[in-house]
Structures are given as C-alpha cells and as structure tokens.
Design a protein around this motif. Structure first.
Motif, mmCIF file in Angstrom:
data_model
loop_
_atom_site.group_PDB
_atom_site.id
_atom_site.type_symbol
_atom_site.label_atom_id
_atom_site.label_comp_id
_atom_site.label_asym_id
_atom_site.label_seq_id
_atom_site.Cartn_x
_atom_site.Cartn_y
_atom_site.Cartn_z
ATOM 1 N N LEU A 1 0.814 -1.217 0.000
ATOM 2 C CA LEU A 1 0.000 0.000 0.000
ATOM 3 C C LEU A 1 0.844 1.262 0.000
ATOM 4 O O LEU A 1 0.521 2.240 -0.668
ATOM 5 N N LEU A 2 1.912 1.262 0.768
ATOM 6 C CA LEU A 2 2.709 2.471 0.930
ATOM 7 C C LEU A 2 3.983 2.462 0.097
ATOM 8 O O LEU A 2 4.720 3.448 0.087
ATOM 9 N N HIS A 3 4.257 1.355 -0.586
ATOM 10 C CA HIS A 3 5.441 1.226 -1.434
ATOM 11 C C HIS A 3 6.731 1.523 -0.672
ATOM 12 O O HIS A 3 7.613 2.204 -1.163
ATOM 13 N N LEU A 4 6.795 1.009 0.541
ATOM 14 C CA LEU A 4 7.997 1.175 1.350
ATOM 15 C C LEU A 4 8.917 -0.010 1.139
ATOM 16 O O LEU A 4 8.474 -1.156 1.204
ATOM 17 N N PRO A 5 10.171 0.265 0.880
ATOM 18 C CA PRO A 5 11.102 -0.862 0.797
ATOM 19 C C PRO A 5 11.319 -1.442 2.193
ATOM 20 O O PRO A 5 11.471 -0.707 3.153
ATOM 21 N N ILE A 6 11.259 -2.739 2.277
ATOM 22 C CA ILE A 6 11.478 -3.382 3.561
ATOM 23 C C ILE A 6 12.938 -3.804 3.604
ATOM 24 O O ILE A 6 13.334 -4.786 2.993
ATOM 25 N N THR A 7 13.720 -2.985 4.287
ATOM 26 C CA THR A 7 15.134 -3.300 4.444
ATOM 27 C C THR A 7 15.383 -3.589 5.910
ATOM 28 O O THR A 7 14.846 -2.915 6.778
ATOM 29 N N GLY A 8 16.150 -4.580 6.153
ATOM 30 C CA GLY A 8 16.414 -4.976 7.525
ATOM 31 C C GLY A 8 15.492 -6.107 7.930
ATOM 32 O O GLY A 8 14.587 -6.502 7.203
ATOM 33 N N ALA A 9 15.744 -6.607 9.101
ATOM 34 C CA ALA A 9 14.969 -7.729 9.622
ATOM 35 C C ALA A 9 13.619 -7.246 10.118
ATOM 36 O O ALA A 9 13.511 -6.165 10.688
ATOM 37 N N PHE A 10 12.611 -8.049 9.882
ATOM 38 C CA PHE A 10 11.291 -7.740 10.402
ATOM 39 C C PHE A 10 11.093 -8.579 11.654
ATOM 40 O O PHE A 10 10.936 -9.779 11.577
ATOM 41 N N HIS A 11 11.170 -7.936 12.794
ATOM 42 C CA HIS A 11 11.034 -8.637 14.061
ATOM 43 C C HIS A 11 9.548 -8.823 14.336
ATOM 44 O O HIS A 11 8.806 -7.863 14.427
ATOM 45 N N SER A 12 9.126 -10.069 14.433
ATOM 46 C CA SER A 12 7.716 -10.307 14.738
ATOM 47 C C SER A 12 7.557 -10.439 16.245
ATOM 48 O O SER A 12 8.325 -11.121 16.902
ATOM 49 N N PHE A 13 6.597 -9.739 16.762
ATOM 50 C CA PHE A 13 6.355 -9.720 18.193
ATOM 51 C C PHE A 13 5.192 -10.655 18.496
ATOM 52 O O PHE A 13 4.039 -10.313 18.272
ATOM 53 N N GLU A 14 5.528 -11.832 18.953
ATOM 54 C CA GLU A 14 4.531 -12.847 19.257
ATOM 55 C C GLU A 14 3.988 -12.644 20.671
ATOM 56 O O GLU A 14 4.740 -12.262 21.570
ATOM 57 N N PRO A 15 2.698 -12.911 20.876
ATOM 58 C CA PRO A 15 2.152 -12.805 22.230
ATOM 59 C C PRO A 15 2.874 -13.761 23.177
ATOM 60 O O PRO A 15 3.236 -14.864 22.792
ATOM 61 N N LEU A 16 3.088 -13.299 24.398
ATOM 62 C CA LEU A 16 3.806 -14.105 25.378
ATOM 63 C C LEU A 16 2.938 -14.376 26.592
ATOM 64 O O LEU A 16 2.100 -13.562 26.968
ATOM 65 N N HIS A 17 3.173 -15.505 27.212
ATOM 66 C CA HIS A 17 2.521 -15.865 28.461
ATOM 67 C C HIS A 17 3.156 -15.035 29.581
ATOM 68 O O HIS A 17 4.305 -14.601 29.478
ATOM 69 N N VAL A 18 2.432 -14.808 30.656
ATOM 70 C CA VAL A 18 2.931 -13.987 31.765
ATOM 71 C C VAL A 18 4.243 -14.542 32.315
ATOM 72 O O VAL A 18 5.146 -13.775 32.658
ATOM 73 N N ASP A 19 4.396 -15.864 32.364
ATOM 74 C CA ASP A 19 5.655 -16.448 32.836
ATOM 75 C C ASP A 19 6.818 -16.060 31.926
ATOM 76 O O ASP A 19 7.931 -15.802 32.400
ATOM 77 N N HIS B 1 4.120 -2.608 26.205
ATOM 78 C CA HIS B 1 4.056 -4.059 26.177
ATOM 79 C C HIS B 1 5.474 -4.626 26.290
ATOM 80 O O HIS B 1 6.386 -4.172 25.594
ATOM 81 N N VAL B 2 5.659 -5.595 27.142
ATOM 82 C CA VAL B 2 6.985 -6.171 27.405
ATOM 83 C C VAL B 2 7.518 -6.945 26.200
ATOM 84 O O VAL B 2 8.722 -7.112 26.061
ATOM 85 N N VAL B 3 6.665 -7.355 25.305
ATOM 86 C CA VAL B 3 7.111 -8.136 24.154
ATOM 87 C C VAL B 3 8.166 -7.376 23.353
ATOM 88 O O VAL B 3 9.048 -7.987 22.736
ATOM 89 N N PHE B 4 8.156 -6.048 23.386
ATOM 90 C CA PHE B 4 9.147 -5.265 22.649
ATOM 91 C C PHE B 4 10.551 -5.402 23.225
ATOM 92 O O PHE B 4 11.530 -5.162 22.530
#
Length: 149
Positions: free
Chosen positions: A7-25, A98-101
């Motif tokens: 949609l925005l025609h942005l080049p994706i350079t670099g790693a795309f870090h996916s932030f997965e939901p985490l359990h409280v533990d 959010h702590v996932v970051f």
C-alpha cells in the motif's frame, strides 16, 4: 507487513522482528533476564499492570538504578523499551508499554538491523481498524509517521 509494503510502497530493508504474544511467565522471564530485576519485582509489575505490560515510570526507575550501578547494557535496554513505548509503539494508555518489545533488544548489536519504520507502520496499520468506530477517541501508534508518508 506485506499489506503496508504494497500500500505504501515502502522498501522493507532490515529484519522484520515479529512480536509474538507471550505468556505472563515468559514476560517475567524476559524482565528478569534482560532487565536484571528480581523475580518478585517482575511479578509485582505484571500484577500491577494486569498482564504483559510495564509502566513507563517503572522503566525509568529501572533505567536510573542500572545507570547508578553502571550496568550500561541493561540501562540501554530499559531506555530503548521506554523509547518504543513513548513513540513507535505508543498505546492508548500513554503510561504502559508491552513487554514483548523488550525481546527485540536481547542482542543490542542486532537491534539496529530491524526495519523499525515498517514495524511501526504495521503496528499502526493494525490499530487503524479501531479508528473506524464512532466511539474511538485516540489512535495507537506513532501518528507522526502519517505525516511522513
């Protein structure tokens, strides 16, 4: 991610870090391991924030204490997560992040290779659905990016 790229025609350079939901533990483990706080402090903060969040004020306190102890790597992690919580991944609470970051700063030498601009746009894009509701007052994300595009 690919929706934003097409949609925005942005080049994706670099790693795309996916932030997965985490359990409280897992959240407590991340706080203990990467911010080097005690298990008790980590659990107390997750209870205070009702889940996988920490208060920005708590992060500032961790940052100050790690600077006082000359633990620069840990202080840098606390600072960077605070920065993300105030800018790129700002949420509607304006007081929590959010702590996932924190997981993106496991290895500080690699965190600069992440495609932060695109990740922030994806985050904002995912929150745009909320703006179509008539009851919505705020938008989560780094709104300044809308002006840049």
């Amino acid at each position: 991610m690919y929706d934003v790229a097409s949609l925005l025609h942005l080049p994706i350079t670099g790693a795309f870090h996916s932030f997965e939901p985490l359990h409280v533990d897992d959240i407590v483990f991340l706080l203990v391991k990467l911010l080097e706080v005690s298990v008790e402090k980590a659990k107390a903060e997750t209870v205070q924030c009702h889940g996988a969040y920490v208060r920005l004020s708590w992060l500032r306190d961790v940052y100050r204490s790690k600077c006082d102890a000359a633990q620069w790597i840990v202080a840098a992690r606390a600072y960077l997560v605070h920065l993300l919580g105030c800018t790129l991944f700002a949420n509607k609470s304006a007081t929590h992040v959010h702590v996932v970051f924190l997981d993106a700063f496991h290895d500080l030498t690699q965190s600069g290779s992440n495609a932060w601009r695109v990740i922030a746009l994806v985050h904002m894009y995912e929150n745009l659905n909320d703006t179509s509701k008539s009851t919505t007052i705020q938008l989560a994300g780094y709104i300044t990016l809308l002006q840049v595009i």
